[in-house]
Write a protein that holds these residues in place. Structure first.
Motif, PDB file in Angstrom:
ATOM      1  N   SER A  36      -8.485   8.041  12.903  1.00 39.57           N
ATOM      2  CA  SER A  36      -7.616   8.374  11.763  1.00 39.57           C
ATOM      3  C   SER A  36      -6.559   7.308  11.483  1.00 39.57           C
ATOM      4  O   SER A  36      -5.383   7.620  11.314  1.00 39.57           O
ATOM      5  N   THR A  79      -4.522   4.800   9.300  1.00 42.84           N
ATOM      6  CA  THR A  79      -4.174   4.593   7.894  1.00 42.84           C
ATOM      7  C   THR A  79      -3.566   3.202   7.762  1.00 42.84           C
ATOM      8  O   THR A  79      -2.673   2.848   8.530  1.00 42.84           O
ATOM      9  N   ASP A 104      -5.655  -1.630   2.916  1.00 40.67           N
ATOM     10  CA  ASP A 104      -7.026  -2.165   2.898  1.00 40.67           C
ATOM     11  C   ASP A 104      -7.092  -3.684   2.769  1.00 40.67           C
ATOM     12  O   ASP A 104      -7.858  -4.349   3.463  1.00 40.67           O
TER      13      ASP A 104
END
Length: 517
Positions: A443, A445, A448
């Motif tokens: 998970s 985050t 990108d």
């Protein structure tokens, strides 16, 4: 030019009037005197940029005057002018560190050339280097837009390092800034190249460079022979530019037979890349074949304690189990000195392996110690610090001994390092790994555009800590920071040397084979 002050000392100074007028027309300021004693008194009262000194004078000779001048002004360049070419005079003068010598009768152009050589040298070198780089800059920029293979990236990175080291001696901050921006752009493009191609290097669908786990079998073993002992040195965390900086020191003892930079695997971190070199396996294979030796990021205990076990297993796999080999890991000055004392006994080994951890300790301590942070505030200072260390290290003594004993020398590293400048926000659970340049966990985050993400680690030879674990690698000069306590964290780690991510500095690293002189 009109700021240059010359002192000319000659007992027949009147005969030199045409020369002095010539220099004054060129905007040099010339002060004259006729004896050594007079020259020493003048030097006490005035500052000069250079001295022309007649060797053959009554009273204090030129050599005696030279000695007195050097006592008072050690760094003042002195050009000796002599009628005699007798060897002892030249040896005395050169031993006293003259800047140049001219044989009488001198002509004005000889004098001008000597002035340019001694006073304008820095400016002339700067101008030549700057104009050469300006021409090359355009070529590098064009190459960068077209680079599309791992070999072309090696060539481009070597060019950037060449100019970075060349521009070190140039007093032109603007040029250095241009090079820095070009390096930054190169890293930006290189990140995209790795993102597009890295996974394909493992499935056989495309031509791939030699990577960490292939290095020993493909590059080291072919160099080994029963007729000559081999010394294989892995200097942890050594960048390609650091190798180029101390290469001239090693060149006095060894000549380069091959210099073939290779690619570190990701993460460009010691537990992954160095274990891959010694095991000849990717981390996911190490986990399967050697579960007793491999540790994942979240496991307790040291991650690099079994390199020799990995090496012995690889040697057996390659049918080299009967090879006489020894492995040493140097993590302190004391252990380095101990190996220096006993190194002669290693000449009977077929293979002697040394892992030298100093550069790694230096880059880690830069994070922890403000003093080292001051000393290595940028890449130029970091290179200089590495050279200073190398000259005075037990490693250098070992290499000198190896040359005398006729060892073939193979020098490499497991990964490089980069000075991180900009934070990249990341969020993960409590089991996320701690490294600043890569993260593995569930998970995650992240931004990108700022990372290369491997959502299925097995495709790039990495183990998964859980079923849903992924890896992310920071690109360029970014470092990962958590949102909580963000400002303190960022100010603490900014401008420190880190590794684990995707940059030219971390990934493209030296592999050099050298023969004793």
């Amino acid at each position: 030019m009109n700021n240059i002050n010359i002192l000319w000392v000659d007992d027949e100074i009147d005969l030199l009037k045409p020369h002095i007028l010539f220099l004054e027309q060129k905007q040099y300021k010339v002060t004259t005197c006729q004896s050594g004693m007079e020259a020493i008194e003048i030097i006490d009262d005035q500052n000069f940029d250079i001295v022309f000194l007649d060797e053959n004078m009554p009273g204090l000779t030129g050599l005696e005057t030279l000695s007195e001048i050097k006592e008072k002004r050690a760094n003042l360049p002195v050009v000796m002018i002599t009628k005699s070419e007798e060897e002892y005079i030249m040896e005395e003068a050169i031993g006293s560190k003259i800047a140049d010598y001219l044989i009488k009768p001198v002509n004005p152009n000889q004098i001008l050339l000597s002035l340019k050589k001694n006073l304008d040298h820095t400016r002339l070198v700067t101008e030549k280097t700057t104009s050469s780089y300006q021409q090359e800059f355009r070529k590098i920029a064009m190459d960068m837009s077209m680079v599309n293979s791992y070999d072309e990236w090696i060539d481009l990175y070597q060019k950037l390092i060449y100019w970075e080291i060349k521009l070190e001696d140039v007093d032109d901050p603007a040029m250095f800034e241009i090079l820095e921006s070009q390096k930054s752009e190169a890293n930006n493009q290189f990140g995209k190249f790795i993102e597009k191609n890295y996974e394909n290097w493992f499935d056989g669908s495309t031509d791939a460079p030699i990577l960490s786990h292939q290095l020993f079998k493909e590059k080291v073993v072919p160099e080994m022979s029963k007729d000559q002992p081999t010394l294989f040195i892995v200097i942890d965390n050594l960048r390609y530019d650091q190798w180029k900086a101390f290469e001239p020191i090693i060149n006095n003892y060894y000549k380069i037979a091959k210099e073939e930079p290779y690619y570190s695997i990701l993460p460009t971190a010691t537990q992954y890349a160095r274990n891959a070199i010694f095991s000849g396996l990717m981390p996911s294979e190490m986990e399967k074949k050697h579960p007793d030796l491999w540790k994942n990021d979240t496991d307790e205990g040291g991650k690099n304690l079994h390199e020799n076990n990995f090496l012995q297993a690889q040697l057996r796999r390659l049918g080299l189990g009967d090879l006489r080999s020894e492995y040493f890991k140097i993590t302190s000055l004391k252990s380095g000195k101990k190996l220096v004392e006993n190194f002669k006994s290693k000449k009977d080994n077929d293979l002697t392996v040394i892992v030298y951890n100093f550069v790694d300790m230096l880059s880690h301590s830069k994070t922890e110690m403000e003093v080292v942070k001051e000393l290595a505030s940028n890449d130029k200072a970091y290179r200089s610090l590495t050279v200073s260390w190398f000259k005075n290290s037990p490693l250098f003594e070992i290499i000198q001994q190896a040359q005398q004993l006729g060892f073939k020398l193979i020098l490499t590293t497991d990964h490089g390092t980069i000075n991180v400048k900009h934070p990249s926000k990341v969020i993960g659970d409590r089991d996320t790994s701690l490294n600043l340049r890569y993260k593995t966990g569930r998970s995650l985050t992240f931004e990108d555009k700022e990372v290369y993400a491997a959502r299925d680690p097995k495709h790039i030879g990495l183990p998964s800590i859980t079923m849903s674990s992924s890896f992310i690698f920071a690109k360029g000069d970014l470092f990962f920071a958590y949102p909580n306590n963000y400002n303190h964290y960022v100010s603490y780690y900014r401008n420190t040397y880190q590794h684990g991510g995707v940059s030219l500095e971390e990934v493209i690293i030296p592999f050099v084979v050298l023969d004793p002189r």
